[in-house]
Write a protein that holds these residues in place. Structure first.
Motif, PDB file in Angstrom:
ATOM      1  N   GLU A  16       0.834  -1.203   0.000  1.00  0.00           N
ATOM      2  CA  GLU A  16       0.000   0.000   0.000  1.00  0.00           C
ATOM      3  C   GLU A  16       0.874   1.260   0.000  1.00  0.00           C
ATOM      4  OE1 GLU A  16      -3.039  -0.709   2.965  1.00  0.00           O
ATOM      5  OE2 GLU A  16      -3.623  -2.516   1.872  1.00  0.00           O
ATOM      6  N   THR A  19       2.225   1.549  -3.477  1.00  0.00           N
ATOM      7  CA  THR A  19       1.189   2.026  -4.402  1.00  0.00           C
ATOM      8  C   THR A  19       1.049   3.542  -4.298  1.00  0.00           C
ATOM      9  OG1 THR A  19       0.036  -0.081  -4.216  1.00  0.00           O
ATOM     10  CG2 THR A  19      -1.240   1.782  -5.044  1.00  0.00           C
ATOM     11  N   VAL A  30      -2.679   3.206 -11.235  1.00  0.00           N
ATOM     12  CA  VAL A  30      -2.428   1.925 -10.563  1.00  0.00           C
ATOM     13  C   VAL A  30      -3.725   1.133 -10.449  1.00  0.00           C
ATOM     14  CG1 VAL A  30      -0.489   2.876  -9.245  1.00  0.00           C
ATOM     15  CG2 VAL A  30      -2.778   2.865  -8.244  1.00  0.00           C
ATOM     16  N   SER A  31      -3.584  -0.199 -10.428  1.00  0.00           N
ATOM     17  CA  SER A  31      -4.736  -1.087 -10.275  1.00  0.00           C
ATOM     18  C   SER A  31      -5.049  -1.279  -8.793  1.00  0.00           C
ATOM     19  CB  SER A  31      -4.422  -2.437 -10.911  1.00  0.00           C
ATOM     20  OG  SER A  31      -3.519  -3.150 -10.073  1.00  0.00           O
ATOM     21  N   ALA A  32      -6.116  -2.006  -8.526  1.00  0.00           N
ATOM     22  CA  ALA A  32      -6.429  -2.401  -7.147  1.00  0.00           C
ATOM     23  C   ALA A  32      -5.430  -3.455  -6.674  1.00  0.00           C
ATOM     24  CB  ALA A  32      -7.843  -2.962  -7.095  1.00  0.00           C
ATOM     25  N   LYS A  33      -5.316  -3.592  -5.355  1.00  0.00           N
ATOM     26  CA  LYS A  33      -4.486  -4.643  -4.740  1.00  0.00           C
ATOM     27  C   LYS A  33      -5.247  -5.962  -4.809  1.00  0.00           C
ATOM     28  CE  LYS A  33      -2.903  -5.829  -0.036  1.00  0.00           C
ATOM     29  NZ  LYS A  33      -2.836  -5.307   1.360  1.00  0.00           N
ATOM     30  N   TYR A  42       0.581 -10.535  -2.956  1.00  0.00           N
ATOM     31  CA  TYR A  42      -0.394  -9.524  -3.373  1.00  0.00           C
ATOM     32  C   TYR A  42       0.211  -8.816  -4.573  1.00  0.00           C
ATOM     33  CZ  TYR A  42      -2.525  -9.858   1.306  1.00  0.00           C
ATOM     34  OH  TYR A  42      -3.128 -10.301   2.460  1.00  0.00           O
ATOM     35  N   VAL A  44      -0.164  -5.350  -7.304  1.00  0.00           N
ATOM     36  CA  VAL A  44      -0.733  -4.090  -7.805  1.00  0.00           C
ATOM     37  C   VAL A  44       0.001  -3.801  -9.104  1.00  0.00           C
ATOM     38  CG1 VAL A  44      -0.806  -1.582  -7.484  1.00  0.00           C
ATOM     39  CG2 VAL A  44      -1.386  -3.088  -5.573  1.00  0.00           C
TER      40      VAL A  44
END
Lengths: 134, 134
Positions: A16, A19, A30-33, A42, A44
């Protein structure tokens, strides 16, 4: 044999925070996690006009990137991924040229749902190389 | 702010061996080896369809990448380079957002003849980031 650079993977302890660096500091899209438990990460994705940065954070007790982030607490570039048209043909050519394929040499389905292989960093300029069939 | 991934730089002890890896083993198109004494490196560019890999070997006694290749005798990924439209505007935004710019913060002319800046790895996921105005 190799085609496009599919992505550069950066492994971090805190995806996070990473990101935010790419979205807020560097102003990228950026994409979602997404948790990918079958890959122990995880993810991104940072979408650049010509390629992607794949941010990775360890997920689970036996994540393959845990040791890397322990050694690199600020994070670091974990691998580069090149596209190939035929991963079996690419593997066979690489092995014939003396290169080592990791993990038994059979392609697995990677984080993008495509067949992938990883190549030994010692044979590729100290760089972990992923090949992805597209 | 950031645009295309201009290149991924891989620093090695022996750029001719690294060039063979990319040309002969991975089947990529590579440029000639060029000495860039003002940057303390030899360069070879691996031309991929969507971006470049920049192979670097130290040149001269005070090459900025000498320490890196001493620490990474097999070679390794040294930095990533993102394109920006206006390097002064990008720098000022980054500084305002708390990021550190290396080397005094004034752009220099990079290996491609364009203004470049380098950003502190600790602020960018443990990754040395070059910005290049295009």
């Amino acid at each position: 044999m190799i085609g496009r650079l599919n992505h550069v993977a950066i492994a971090v302890k805190d995806i996070e925070a990473a990101t935010r660096v790419y979205k807020e500091t560097l102003g990228a899209t950026v994409s979602a996690k997404v948790p990918q438990p079958e890959h122990g990460v995880y993810t991104v994705f940072v979408e650049l006009p010509n390629t992607k940065i794949e941010l990775l954070e360890p997920l689970g007790d036996d994540s393959t990137i845990q040791k890397f982030v322990d050694k690199n607490p600020d994070g670091g570039i974990h691998h580069v991924c090149y596209e190939v048209e035929d991963i079996i043909a690419a593997r066979d050519q690489l092995v014939a040229r003396g290169a080592r394929v990791l993990g038994g040499g059979e392609p697995k389905i990677g984080a993008h749902g495509k067949p992938v292989l990883f190549l030994h960093p010692k044979d590729f300029c100290g760089t972990l190389v992923e090949l992805e069939q597209v």
